[in-house]
Scaffold this active site. Structure first.
Site, PDB file in Angstrom:
ATOM      1  N   ARG A   1       0.815  -1.220   0.000  1.00 13.96           N
ATOM      2  CA  ARG A   1       0.000   0.000   0.000  1.00 13.96           C
ATOM      3  C   ARG A   1       0.849   1.271   0.000  1.00 13.96           C
ATOM      4  NH1 ARG A   1      -2.143  -3.735  -1.200  1.00 13.96           N
ATOM      5  NH2 ARG A   1      -4.042  -4.711  -0.426  1.00 13.96           N
TER       6      ARG A   1
ATOM      7  N   SER B   1     -11.366  -0.352   2.869  1.00 10.26           N
ATOM      8  CA  SER B   1     -10.598  -0.693   4.071  1.00 10.26           C
ATOM      9  C   SER B   1      -9.966   0.556   4.674  1.00 10.26           C
ATOM     10  CB  SER B   1      -9.511  -1.717   3.734  1.00 10.26           C
ATOM     11  OG  SER B   1     -10.094  -2.947   3.334  1.00 10.26           O
TER      12      SER B   1
ATOM     13  N   GLU C   1      -5.014   3.262   6.374  1.00  7.12           N
ATOM     14  CA  GLU C   1      -4.726   3.192   4.946  1.00  7.12           C
ATOM     15  C   GLU C   1      -5.267   4.432   4.246  1.00  7.12           C
ATOM     16  OE1 GLU C   1      -6.407   0.210   1.539  1.00  7.12           O
ATOM     17  OE2 GLU C   1      -5.455  -0.737   3.270  1.00  7.12           O
TER      18      GLU C   1
END
Length: 299
Positions: A173, A222, A292
Site C-alpha cells: 500500500r 478498508s 490506509e
C-alpha cells in the site's frame, strides 16, 4: 481567486468551479469545499494547469475516484484536480497496455477479460482509478499493481516523466510517487489466459466482494492496513466493535475494517472513530493499526 479561475478556464475545456463541495466527489460523501476544482481532459491541460498553479504558489491535490481519502470538514484551501479526464487506454499484441490514470480499475479489468489478459482479476470490484492504484499499490487477493506494472508517467509543472517500476518502489500500500506529481498513465504487462475462465472468475470475485463488503452505505473501503501476519478486520472484531459509532460514522456491521457514513457524518466523526478503534485494538492486542486512508484538508 476569480482571476486564477479565469486563467485556468483559458486552459481547460471543462468548467472551473469555486467552492465545490468535495462531499460530492468522495465515496464517504464527506468533505468541505475546494477553493478551486478543475478537471483537465488530457495530459496537456493537466501540465498547463500545474504550471500555472506553481507560478501563483497555489497548493493542490489530485482526486480520482475519491476512495481511500478523507477530506476534512473545512475543505481544501487550494486547488483540487480531478483526474477523471485521463481515460486513454491502448493495448498491443504482446499483452502490454498503456492506461490513463483516470481509468477505473474495473473498466480496465473488463477490457483485459475481453482480450484474455490476466494479472489484475483479483482486484475486480475495487473502486479505484489506475492513478490512485499505482500511488498506493492497490491490491486484493494474491495480486497488486506491482505484479503487472512496468512503469508510470508522472506529471508535474515542468512536464511528464516516465518512472520505471523499480524507481517507483511499490510496497504494501505504498509507492515512491512523490508529492507534486500526478500519475497520468501506467504501463502494464499481462499474461495470456482464457477469456471465458477470466470472465467466470471476475464475476465470482465481484459477487464475493459484494457478499463480504456490500455494506450499502457510503464508505471508503478498508480503513486500516493489515499488520504483518495479521488481518485488521479480525483485530477489530476481537474488540467487538461492529456497529460502534461516533456521531454519523460507524464501524460497518458487515465488514469490521470498513467505516460507513450512516447519515450526516463529518470528517471529525470518522477521525474520532479511527482513534477509538486504534486505542481499543492496541489495548487488547498491543498492535497499533495504521490507517490506509489519506486525510487531506483543514479542520
Amino acid at each position: 481567486m476569480h482571476v486564477l479561475a479565469a486563467r485556468l478556464g483559458e486552459i481547460l475545456h471543462s468548467p472551473v468551479q469555486l467552492g465545490e463541495p468535495l462531499s460530492r466527489h468522495t465515496s464517504w460523501r464527506i468533505g468541505g469545499p475546494a477553493e478551486i476544482f478543475l478537471s483537465p481532459c488530457d495530459t496537456k491541460e493537466l501540465v498547463a494547469s500545474l504550471e500555472l498553479l506553481a507560478q501563483v504558489g497555489m497548493p493542490w491535490i489530485a482526486l480520482g475516484a475519491g476512495t481511500n481519502v478523507l477530506v476534512r470538514d473545512g475543505g481544501f484551501r487550494g486547488a483540487v484536480i480531478h483526474t477523471g479526464g485521463l481515460q486513454d487506454m491502448a493495448f498491443d499484441a504482446d499483452g502490454r497496455a498503456r492506461v490513463g490514470g483516470g481509468v477505473p480499475v474495473m473498466r480496465l479489468i473488463r477490457h483485459c477479460v475481453e482480450r484474455g489478459l490476466a494479472g489484475l482479476e483479483d482486484l475486480a470490484g475495487l473502486p479505484a482509478t489506475i492513478g490512485g492504484a499505482v500511488v498506493m499499490n492497490a491490491g486484493a487477493g494474491k495480486q497488486d499493481l506491482a505484479g503487472v506494472l512496468d512503469g508510470a508517467f508522472l506529471a508535474g509543472p515542468s512536464g511528464v516523466e516516465y518512472w520505471p517500476a523499480d524507481r517507483l518502489e511499490l510496497g504494501y500500500r505504498t509507492s515512491a510517487v512523490p508529492p507534486g506529481r500526478i500519475v497520468t498513465a501506467a504501463s502494464l504487462r499481462f499474461r495470456k489466459a482464457s477469456p471465458e475462465v477470466l470472465e467466470t472468475y471476475v464475476r465470482q470475485r465481484v459477487q464475493q466482494r459484494r457478499k463480504a463488503q456490500g455494506v450499502g452505505k457510503p464508505n471508503a473501503g478498508s480503513v486500516f492496513k493489515n499488520p504483518p501476519g495479521q488481518q485488521a478486520w479480525r483485530l477489530i472484531d476481537s474488540c467487538e466493535l461492529r456497529g460502534f459509532a461516533v456521531g454519523g460514522a460507524q464501524v460497518s456491521e458487515k465488514h469490521a475494517n470498513f467505516i460507513v457514513n450512516r447519515g450526516g457524518a463529518r470528517a471529525e466523526d470518522v477521525l474520532r472513530l479511527i482513534a477509538e478503534i486504534q486505542k481499543k485494538v492496541e489495548k487488547r492486542t498491543g498492535i497499533v493499526l495504521e490507517p490506509e486512508v489519506k486525510v487531506v484538508g483543514q479542520a
